[in-house]
Design a protein around this motif. Sequence first.
Motif, PDB file in Angstrom:
ATOM      1  N   THR A   7       0.822  -1.205   0.000  1.00  0.00           N
ATOM      2  CA  THR A   7       0.000   0.000   0.000  1.00  0.00           C
ATOM      3  C   THR A   7       0.860   1.260   0.000  1.00  0.00           C
ATOM      4  O   THR A   7       2.065   1.224   0.273  1.00  0.00           O
ATOM      5  CB  THR A   7      -0.918   0.007   1.237  1.00  0.00           C
ATOM      6  OG1 THR A   7      -0.108   0.006   2.426  1.00  0.00           O
ATOM      7  CG2 THR A   7      -1.813  -1.224   1.247  1.00  0.00           C
ATOM      8  N   GLU A   8       0.202   2.381  -0.290  1.00  0.00           N
ATOM      9  CA  GLU A   8       0.892   3.666  -0.330  1.00  0.00           C
ATOM     10  C   GLU A   8       1.322   4.154   1.051  1.00  0.00           C
ATOM     11  O   GLU A   8       2.092   5.104   1.158  1.00  0.00           O
ATOM     12  CB  GLU A   8      -0.011   4.716  -0.975  1.00  0.00           C
ATOM     13  CG  GLU A   8      -0.350   4.463  -2.425  1.00  0.00           C
ATOM     14  CD  GLU A   8       0.819   4.750  -3.357  1.00  0.00           C
ATOM     15  OE1 GLU A   8       1.692   5.532  -2.969  1.00  0.00           O
ATOM     16  OE2 GLU A   8       0.834   4.191  -4.466  1.00  0.00           O
ATOM     17  N   ASN A   9       0.842   3.506   2.109  1.00  0.00           N
ATOM     18  CA  ASN A   9       1.256   3.903   3.448  1.00  0.00           C
ATOM     19  C   ASN A   9       2.699   3.516   3.747  1.00  0.00           C
ATOM     20  O   ASN A   9       3.304   4.061   4.686  1.00  0.00           O
ATOM     21  CB  ASN A   9       0.330   3.269   4.495  1.00  0.00           C
ATOM     22  CG  ASN A   9      -1.089   3.780   4.392  1.00  0.00           C
ATOM     23  OD1 ASN A   9      -1.300   4.937   4.032  1.00  0.00           O
ATOM     24  ND2 ASN A   9      -2.056   2.932   4.687  1.00  0.00           N
ATOM     25  N   TYR A  10       3.247   2.584   2.973  1.00  0.00           N
ATOM     26  CA  TYR A  10       4.621   2.135   3.196  1.00  0.00           C
ATOM     27  C   TYR A  10       5.536   2.544   2.049  1.00  0.00           C
ATOM     28  O   TYR A  10       6.630   3.062   2.278  1.00  0.00           O
ATOM     29  CB  TYR A  10       4.642   0.609   3.373  1.00  0.00           C
ATOM     30  CG  TYR A  10       3.859   0.138   4.570  1.00  0.00           C
ATOM     31  CD1 TYR A  10       4.406   0.181   5.847  1.00  0.00           C
ATOM     32  CD2 TYR A  10       2.555  -0.336   4.433  1.00  0.00           C
ATOM     33  CE1 TYR A  10       3.680  -0.246   6.953  1.00  0.00           C
ATOM     34  CE2 TYR A  10       1.829  -0.766   5.532  1.00  0.00           C
ATOM     35  CZ  TYR A  10       2.400  -0.725   6.790  1.00  0.00           C
ATOM     36  OH  TYR A  10       1.679  -1.145   7.874  1.00  0.00           O
ATOM     37  N   GLU A  12       5.445   4.967  -1.000  1.00  0.00           N
ATOM     38  CA  GLU A  12       4.636   6.045  -1.572  1.00  0.00           C
ATOM     39  C   GLU A  12       5.181   6.432  -2.938  1.00  0.00           C
ATOM     40  O   GLU A  12       6.039   7.308  -3.066  1.00  0.00           O
ATOM     41  CB  GLU A  12       4.631   7.254  -0.637  1.00  0.00           C
ATOM     42  CG  GLU A  12       3.622   8.307  -1.038  1.00  0.00           C
ATOM     43  CD  GLU A  12       3.637   9.490  -0.098  1.00  0.00           C
ATOM     44  OE1 GLU A  12       2.684  10.280  -0.140  1.00  0.00           O
ATOM     45  OE2 GLU A  12       4.610   9.630   0.657  1.00  0.00           O
ATOM     46  N   GLU A  16      -1.215   4.607  -7.505  1.00  0.00           N
ATOM     47  CA  GLU A  16      -2.677   4.509  -7.419  1.00  0.00           C
ATOM     48  C   GLU A  16      -3.329   5.815  -7.854  1.00  0.00           C
ATOM     49  O   GLU A  16      -4.269   5.818  -8.648  1.00  0.00           O
ATOM     50  CB  GLU A  16      -3.073   4.168  -5.975  1.00  0.00           C
ATOM     51  CG  GLU A  16      -2.520   2.847  -5.461  1.00  0.00           C
ATOM     52  CD  GLU A  16      -3.171   1.658  -6.126  1.00  0.00           C
ATOM     53  OE1 GLU A  16      -4.290   1.805  -6.643  1.00  0.00           O
ATOM     54  OE2 GLU A  16      -2.558   0.569  -6.135  1.00  0.00           O
ATOM     55  N   THR A  17      -2.809   6.932  -7.347  1.00  0.00           N
ATOM     56  CA  THR A  17      -3.368   8.237  -7.725  1.00  0.00           C
ATOM     57  C   THR A  17      -3.162   8.526  -9.200  1.00  0.00           C
ATOM     58  O   THR A  17      -4.060   9.023  -9.884  1.00  0.00           O
ATOM     59  CB  THR A  17      -2.722   9.341  -6.873  1.00  0.00           C
ATOM     60  OG1 THR A  17      -2.860   9.023  -5.492  1.00  0.00           O
ATOM     61  CG2 THR A  17      -3.377  10.680  -7.157  1.00  0.00           C
ATOM     62  N   LYS A 104       7.852   5.441   3.246  1.00  0.00           N
ATOM     63  CA  LYS A 104       7.225   6.564   3.956  1.00  0.00           C
ATOM     64  C   LYS A 104       7.441   6.535   5.463  1.00  0.00           C
ATOM     65  O   LYS A 104       7.757   7.570   6.056  1.00  0.00           O
ATOM     66  CB  LYS A 104       5.725   6.594   3.622  1.00  0.00           C
ATOM     67  CG  LYS A 104       5.016   7.818   4.162  1.00  0.00           C
ATOM     68  CD  LYS A 104       3.555   7.830   3.764  1.00  0.00           C
ATOM     69  CE  LYS A 104       2.851   9.069   4.313  1.00  0.00           C
ATOM     70  NZ  LYS A 104       1.420   9.076   3.955  1.00  0.00           N
ATOM     71  N   PRO A 105       7.280   5.405   6.166  1.00  0.00           N
ATOM     72  CA  PRO A 105       7.457   5.451   7.628  1.00  0.00           C
ATOM     73  C   PRO A 105       8.887   5.745   8.069  1.00  0.00           C
ATOM     74  O   PRO A 105       9.098   6.182   9.200  1.00  0.00           O
ATOM     75  CB  PRO A 105       7.027   4.045   8.078  1.00  0.00           C
ATOM     76  CG  PRO A 105       6.207   3.509   6.969  1.00  0.00           C
ATOM     77  CD  PRO A 105       6.793   4.092   5.716  1.00  0.00           C
ATOM     78  N   LYS A 108      10.020   9.872   4.956  1.00  0.00           N
ATOM     79  CA  LYS A 108       9.131  11.026   4.751  1.00  0.00           C
ATOM     80  C   LYS A 108       8.453  11.466   6.037  1.00  0.00           C
ATOM     81  O   LYS A 108       8.375  12.662   6.342  1.00  0.00           O
ATOM     82  CB  LYS A 108       8.091  10.689   3.692  1.00  0.00           C
ATOM     83  CG  LYS A 108       7.279  11.908   3.246  1.00  0.00           C
ATOM     84  CD  LYS A 108       6.397  11.563   2.063  1.00  0.00           C
ATOM     85  CE  LYS A 108       5.652  12.804   1.575  1.00  0.00           C
ATOM     86  NZ  LYS A 108       4.812  12.517   0.400  1.00  0.00           N
ATOM     87  N   ASP A 109       7.955  10.520   6.822  1.00  0.00           N
ATOM     88  CA  ASP A 109       7.251  10.890   8.046  1.00  0.00           C
ATOM     89  C   ASP A 109       8.190  11.533   9.063  1.00  0.00           C
ATOM     90  O   ASP A 109       7.794  12.463   9.787  1.00  0.00           O
ATOM     91  CB  ASP A 109       6.591   9.651   8.657  1.00  0.00           C
ATOM     92  CG  ASP A 109       5.420   9.175   7.814  1.00  0.00           C
ATOM     93  OD1 ASP A 109       4.963   9.945   6.956  1.00  0.00           O
ATOM     94  OD2 ASP A 109       4.971   8.030   8.010  1.00  0.00           O
ATOM     95  N   GLU A 126       5.849  19.059   1.071  1.00  0.00           N
ATOM     96  CA  GLU A 126       6.004  17.851   0.262  1.00  0.00           C
ATOM     97  C   GLU A 126       6.778  18.123  -1.020  1.00  0.00           C
ATOM     98  O   GLU A 126       7.576  17.292  -1.465  1.00  0.00           O
ATOM     99  CB  GLU A 126       4.623  17.284  -0.068  1.00  0.00           C
ATOM    100  CG  GLU A 126       4.673  15.913  -0.735  1.00  0.00           C
ATOM    101  CD  GLU A 126       3.302  15.297  -0.852  1.00  0.00           C
ATOM    102  OE1 GLU A 126       3.199  14.228  -1.487  1.00  0.00           O
ATOM    103  OE2 GLU A 126       2.335  15.878  -0.299  1.00  0.00           O
TER     104      GLU A 126
END
Length: 304
Positions: A7-10, A12, A16-17, A104-105, A108-109, A126
């Motif tokens: 998923t995009e949560n990991y 990015e 999908e977008t 991302k985790p 970026k975060d 961003e």
Amino acid sequence: MAVLIVTENYLEFGLETGFTNFSDSAMQFLEKQGLESQGPVSKLTFKFFLAIFCSFIGAFLTFPGLRLAQMHLDALNLATEKITQTLLHINFLAPLFMVLLWVKPITKDYIMNPPLGKESVPLMSEATFDTLRLWLIILLCALRLAMMRSHLQAYLNLAQKCVDQMKKEAGRISTVELQKMVARVFYYLCVIALQYVAPLVMLLHTTLLLKTLGNHSWGIYPEAVSPSPVDSFPSNSIYSELPSADGKMKVTVTQITVALSSLKTIFTPLLFRGLLSFLTWWIAACLFSTSLFGLFYHQYLTVA
């Protein structure tokens, strides 16, 4: 294909977008042309063909990664200064740093919103993070290009290793055989240089395409994007002032203008950002994984 499921949560990438924007724009274009369609291609088919393309890239980068691992070990044995050894280690781990830029985790975060006490203060936007990511990839590629001489010299020293190995063998060694062996190493140097530079060119190519087609900026503080003169297509009133003998030319130019504007609405920067981000990440991941396997192979699976 397993990476595309994440998923995009990991990871990015924005695939999908970008694909959703591409599919919606294509459907609107087909509806304007009087055609009924559910979209140009399904998401599963899009990811399937993308996985096949990435498999070809991985196969292409397998042997260069194995060769780089061997040259890295030889260059470390030749290096006597601590600075050179440190640069060699950073050069070997450079693809890993590139891979982590899209996790991302981890990056970026913590870079954009680092936890400082009870509150998280945003350090950058961003767009600034995307610009810093592009600059970091280019700097790491420049470092790998600067360390090219050390790696090629380490490969040329294989001739000395072969000579030492032949001296340990029983029997007489002719001078002709010795010269052939040394010449074979020297003539293969152009192939080694190509294996070293080709992945670097691919990585730089996708990075520069990501900057251009993804509508990113080189500036840390991006300015407001003003409409470029390319975006403003000439109107039909300009063509109406032309002589009537050029009617066919006016129709042709108008059709080309409409086609270009339609393609621009379908292939948006969101699509290119997702696609080129994933390809850049995949090239770096293939380089690191094959180099890591080559390091394990040359250290533990080969007999000295």
